[in-house]
Design a protein around this motif. Structure first.
Motif, PDB file in Angstrom:
ATOM      1  N   MET A  28       1.003  -1.050   0.071  1.00  0.00           N
ATOM      2  CA  MET A  28       0.057  -0.025   0.036  1.00  0.00           C
ATOM      3  C   MET A  28       0.991   1.245  -0.115  1.00  0.00           C
ATOM      4  O   MET A  28       0.453   2.090  -0.772  1.00  0.00           O
ATOM      5  N   ARG A  29       1.943   1.040   0.662  1.00  0.00           N
ATOM      6  CA  ARG A  29       2.546   2.475   0.868  1.00  0.00           C
ATOM      7  C   ARG A  29       3.637   2.574  -0.577  1.00  0.00           C
ATOM      8  O   ARG A  29       3.423   3.718  -1.042  1.00  0.00           O
ATOM      9  N   ASP A  30       4.082   1.639  -1.248  1.00  0.00           N
ATOM     10  CA  ASP A  30       4.813   1.482  -2.347  1.00  0.00           C
ATOM     11  C   ASP A  30       4.055   2.065  -3.490  1.00  0.00           C
ATOM     12  O   ASP A  30       4.234   2.978  -4.405  1.00  0.00           O
ATOM     13  N   LEU A  31       2.594   1.643  -3.568  1.00  0.00           N
ATOM     14  CA  LEU A  31       1.720   1.622  -4.632  1.00  0.00           C
ATOM     15  C   LEU A  31       0.947   3.044  -4.426  1.00  0.00           C
ATOM     16  O   LEU A  31       0.095   3.370  -5.250  1.00  0.00           O
ATOM     17  N   LYS A  32       1.004   3.515  -3.199  1.00  0.00           N
ATOM     18  CA  LYS A  32       0.426   4.860  -2.703  1.00  0.00           C
ATOM     19  C   LYS A  32      -1.092   4.567  -2.704  1.00  0.00           C
ATOM     20  O   LYS A  32      -1.891   5.415  -3.415  1.00  0.00           O
ATOM     21  N   VAL A  33      -1.684   3.400  -2.309  1.00  0.00           N
ATOM     22  CA  VAL A  33      -3.045   3.085  -2.372  1.00  0.00           C
ATOM     23  C   VAL A  33      -3.477   2.798  -0.994  1.00  0.00           C
ATOM     24  O   VAL A  33      -2.675   2.546  -0.100  1.00  0.00           O
ATOM     25  N   GLY A  34      -4.724   2.958  -0.635  1.00  0.00           N
ATOM     26  CA  GLY A  34      -5.227   2.634   0.893  1.00  0.00           C
ATOM     27  C   GLY A  34      -6.135   1.303   0.633  1.00  0.00           C
ATOM     28  O   GLY A  34      -6.604   1.106   1.700  1.00  0.00           O
ATOM     29  N   SER A  35      -6.069   0.547  -0.313  1.00  0.00           N
ATOM     30  CA  SER A  35      -6.559  -0.896  -0.279  1.00  0.00           C
ATOM     31  C   SER A  35      -5.997  -1.697  -1.417  1.00  0.00           C
ATOM     32  O   SER A  35      -5.354  -1.297  -2.488  1.00  0.00           O
ATOM     33  N   LEU A 110      -8.467  -9.441 -12.758  1.00  0.00           N
ATOM     34  CA  LEU A 110      -8.454  -7.973 -12.305  1.00  0.00           C
ATOM     35  C   LEU A 110      -7.683  -7.131 -13.263  1.00  0.00           C
ATOM     36  O   LEU A 110      -6.533  -7.283 -13.694  1.00  0.00           O
ATOM     37  N   VAL A 111      -8.585  -6.004 -13.647  1.00  0.00           N
ATOM     38  CA  VAL A 111      -8.101  -5.125 -14.587  1.00  0.00           C
ATOM     39  C   VAL A 111      -7.754  -3.719 -14.105  1.00  0.00           C
ATOM     40  O   VAL A 111      -7.036  -2.717 -14.494  1.00  0.00           O
ATOM     41  N   GLY A 112      -8.351  -3.408 -12.994  1.00  0.00           N
ATOM     42  CA  GLY A 112      -8.414  -2.185 -12.270  1.00  0.00           C
ATOM     43  C   GLY A 112      -9.328  -2.028 -10.976  1.00  0.00           C
ATOM     44  O   GLY A 112      -9.797  -2.939 -10.485  1.00  0.00           O
ATOM     45  N   MET A 113      -9.299  -0.832 -10.423  1.00  0.00           N
ATOM     46  CA  MET A 113     -10.111  -0.484  -9.372  1.00  0.00           C
ATOM     47  C   MET A 113     -10.750   0.842  -9.535  1.00  0.00           C
ATOM     48  O   MET A 113     -10.101   1.814 -10.330  1.00  0.00           O
ATOM     49  N   ILE A 114     -11.884   0.872  -9.182  1.00  0.00           N
ATOM     50  CA  ILE A 114     -12.667   2.158  -9.188  1.00  0.00           C
ATOM     51  C   ILE A 114     -12.752   2.657  -7.597  1.00  0.00           C
ATOM     52  O   ILE A 114     -13.336   1.999  -6.780  1.00  0.00           O
ATOM     53  N   SER A 115     -12.549   3.905  -7.520  1.00  0.00           N
ATOM     54  CA  SER A 115     -12.316   4.641  -5.934  1.00  0.00           C
ATOM     55  C   SER A 115     -13.206   5.658  -6.154  1.00  0.00           C
ATOM     56  O   SER A 115     -13.649   6.403  -7.162  1.00  0.00           O
ATOM     57  N   GLU A 116     -13.200   6.455  -4.839  1.00  0.00           N
ATOM     58  CA  GLU A 116     -14.039   7.639  -4.935  1.00  0.00           C
ATOM     59  C   GLU A 116     -13.502   8.466  -5.789  1.00  0.00           C
ATOM     60  O   GLU A 116     -13.911   9.458  -6.098  1.00  0.00           O
ATOM     61  N   ALA A 117     -12.138   8.657  -5.628  1.00  0.00           N
ATOM     62  CA  ALA A 117     -11.223   9.663  -6.408  1.00  0.00           C
ATOM     63  C   ALA A 117     -11.430   9.494  -7.904  1.00  0.00           C
ATOM     64  O   ALA A 117     -11.585  10.455  -8.555  1.00  0.00           O
ATOM     65  N   ASP A 118     -11.665   8.142  -8.369  1.00  0.00           N
ATOM     66  CA  ASP A 118     -11.855   8.030  -9.773  1.00  0.00           C
ATOM     67  C   ASP A 118     -13.370   8.500 -10.206  1.00  0.00           C
ATOM     68  O   ASP A 118     -13.519   9.093 -11.117  1.00  0.00           O
TER      69      ASP A 118
END
Length: 139
Positions: A28-35, A110-118
């Motif tokens: 999470m740290r390296d990818l700068k993501v929260g999930s 898995l090809v991606g994620m959709i978050s609130e930011a997206d």
């Protein structure tokens, strides 16, 4: 028609269900993501782990990050959308299940994620306001 693929963040990485929460936190740290999506030995989505899950269900309980496995936090049915799903379907599903991030699947991968930011980058102000009200109103 705007699809999930159009608004997703591509290139999401899975944490293996057998990896430690220490490894998950580093990813999470390296990818700068929260999930991170949790993937099993069968290469299927088993759930999602968040930084909040790590803090509340491991650290706050005095458990060891290096010993606890990501799969231990993969509970319940994981929700996901197909890459070709219409954005209205994506929003409806996220609102119905009160989730703020959703994996995007194409051809069983898995090809991606959709978050609130997206969503904030791709939705109209009206659509975004409705989503935020739906997700946070009952919490």
């Amino acid at each position: 028609m705007t699809t999930a693929r159009d608004i997703m963040h591509a290139g999401a990485k899975c944490i293996d269900e057998d990896d430690s929460l220490y490894t998950a936190a580093q990813m999470m740290r390296d990818l700068k993501v929260g999930s991170l999506p949790i993937c099993g030995r069968d290469n299927r989505l088993h759930g999602i782990i968040t930084d909040r899950d790590i803090v509340l269900r491991c650290c706050a309980e005095g458990r060891n990050l290096a010993e606890m496995r990501a799969g231990e936090l993969a509970q319940g049915k994981p929700y996901w959308v197909d890459a070709g799903s219409d954005v209205d379907h994506v929003l409806s599903m996220m609102e119905q299940h009160q989730i703020r991030r959703v994996p995007v699947i194409a051809d069983h991968k898995l090809v991606g994620m959709i978050s609130e930011a997206d969503l904030a980058r791709h939705l109209s102000d009206e659509q975004l306001a409705h989503f935020v009200e739906s997700i946070y109103a009952s919490r």
